[in-house]
Design a protein around this motif. Structure first.
Motif, PDB file in Angstrom:
ATOM      1  N   CYS A  36       0.840  -1.206   0.000  1.00 27.91           N
ATOM      2  CA  CYS A  36       0.000   0.000   0.000  1.00 27.91           C
ATOM      3  C   CYS A  36       0.875   1.255   0.000  1.00 27.91           C
ATOM      4  CB  CYS A  36      -0.923   0.021   1.222  1.00 27.91           C
ATOM      5  SG  CYS A  36      -2.032  -1.395   1.314  1.00 27.91           S
ATOM      6  N   GLN A  37       1.899   1.262   0.840  1.00 25.04           N
ATOM      7  CA  GLN A  37       2.806   2.409   0.905  1.00 25.04           C
ATOM      8  C   GLN A  37       3.510   2.630  -0.430  1.00 25.04           C
ATOM      9  OE1 GLN A  37       5.339   1.399   4.203  1.00 25.04           O
ATOM     10  NE2 GLN A  37       3.702   1.664   5.707  1.00 25.04           N
ATOM     11  N   ARG A  38       3.928   1.551  -1.059  1.00 26.66           N
ATOM     12  CA  ARG A  38       4.624   1.644  -2.348  1.00 26.66           C
ATOM     13  C   ARG A  38       3.709   2.201  -3.445  1.00 26.66           C
ATOM     14  NH1 ARG A  38       7.421  -2.307  -1.462  1.00 26.66           N
ATOM     15  NH2 ARG A  38       5.916  -3.948  -1.843  1.00 26.66           N
ATOM     16  N   ALA A  39       2.402   1.931  -3.346  1.00 26.28           N
ATOM     17  CA  ALA A  39       1.459   2.385  -4.375  1.00 26.28           C
ATOM     18  C   ALA A  39       1.034   3.845  -4.213  1.00 26.28           C
ATOM     19  CB  ALA A  39       0.219   1.499  -4.367  1.00 26.28           C
ATOM     20  N   GLN A  40       1.252   4.436  -3.051  1.00 26.87           N
ATOM     21  CA  GLN A  40       0.741   5.787  -2.808  1.00 26.87           C
ATOM     22  C   GLN A  40       1.221   6.832  -3.818  1.00 26.87           C
ATOM     23  OE1 GLN A  40      -1.941   6.209  -0.705  1.00 26.87           O
ATOM     24  NE2 GLN A  40      -1.576   4.007  -0.880  1.00 26.87           N
ATOM     25  N   GLY A  71     -15.088  -8.213  -2.262  1.00 28.42           N
ATOM     26  CA  GLY A  71     -14.235  -9.369  -2.524  1.00 28.42           C
ATOM     27  C   GLY A  71     -12.752  -9.064  -2.453  1.00 28.42           C
ATOM     28  N   VAL A  72     -12.359  -8.088  -1.637  1.00 28.53           N
ATOM     29  CA  VAL A  72     -10.957  -7.698  -1.515  1.00 28.53           C
ATOM     30  C   VAL A  72     -10.184  -8.810  -0.817  1.00 28.53           C
ATOM     31  CG1 VAL A  72      -9.362  -6.057  -0.440  1.00 28.53           C
ATOM     32  CG2 VAL A  72     -11.476  -5.241  -1.505  1.00 28.53           C
ATOM     33  N   LYS A  73      -9.075  -9.226  -1.446  1.00 23.26           N
ATOM     34  CA  LYS A  73      -8.230 -10.273  -0.880  1.00 23.26           C
ATOM     35  C   LYS A  73      -6.797  -9.801  -0.685  1.00 23.26           C
ATOM     36  CE  LYS A  73     -10.961 -14.113  -2.407  1.00 23.26           C
ATOM     37  NZ  LYS A  73     -11.828 -14.303  -1.306  1.00 23.26           N
ATOM     38  N   LEU A  74      -6.332  -8.880  -1.524  1.00 24.09           N
ATOM     39  CA  LEU A  74      -4.966  -8.347  -1.429  1.00 24.09           C
ATOM     40  C   LEU A  74      -5.020  -6.823  -1.371  1.00 24.09           C
ATOM     41  CD1 LEU A  74      -3.221 -10.538  -4.153  1.00 24.09           C
ATOM     42  CD2 LEU A  74      -3.004 -10.790  -1.676  1.00 24.09           C
ATOM     43  N   TRP A  75      -4.006  -6.238  -0.764  1.00 20.38           N
ATOM     44  CA  TRP A  75      -3.921  -4.774  -0.656  1.00 20.38           C
ATOM     45  C   TRP A  75      -2.738  -4.267  -1.461  1.00 20.38           C
ATOM     46  CZ3 TRP A  75      -3.638  -5.838   5.164  1.00 20.38           C
ATOM     47  CH2 TRP A  75      -4.894  -6.131   5.663  1.00 20.38           C
ATOM     48  N   PRO A  76      -2.808  -3.081  -1.960  1.00 20.23           N
ATOM     49  CA  PRO A  76      -4.042  -2.321  -2.103  1.00 20.23           C
ATOM     50  C   PRO A  76      -4.876  -2.842  -3.262  1.00 20.23           C
ATOM     51  CG  PRO A  76      -2.264  -1.096  -3.115  1.00 20.23           C
ATOM     52  CD  PRO A  76      -1.653  -2.345  -2.508  1.00 20.23           C
TER      53      PRO A  76
END
Length: 110
Positions: A36-40, A71-76
């Motif tokens: 998630c941090q890497r995608a920001q 149906g969220v399984k992985l972030w982000p």
């Protein structure tokens, strides 16, 4: 609405999300997730100048109903909604282009 750096204090309900007007980028993740941090920066860059896209950042995890309803399984997990209906989805985006490509073309108001 610009890029939202912080997760909402309280996640919206599914009916609230289903009634969102216009285009919304719904982001599921957590503050401590490395992916998630890497995608920001990618998300922020893709939303730059996109006043026509609302960004709703939802903290997800066990027992979180909104994430389960999508149906969220992985972030982000990023979900683009158009008038409350899912139009596109990407999991763990690797660049800003991937995020920008899932958004509709900018409206003249942005």
């Amino acid at each position: 609405m610009p890029y939202a750096a912080q997760h909402l204090a309280q996640a919206p309900t599914r009916p609230e999300v289903d009634n969102l007007p216009g285009t919304t980028l719904l982001e599921f993740g957590t503050p401590w997730c490395g992916h998630c941090q890497r995608a920001q920066p990618f998300i922020e860059q893709a939303l730059r100048g996109r006043g026509d896209v609302a960004h709703v950042k939802v903290e997800d995890g066990p027992g979180q109903r909104l994430g389960r309803s999508f149906g969220v399984k992985l972030w982000p997990t990023l979900v683009v909604l158009r008038d409350g209906h899912e139009a596109a989805r990407v999991v763990r985006p690797q660049d800003a282009h991937t995020v920008a490509e899932m958004l509709p073309p900018p409206t003249s108001a942005s």
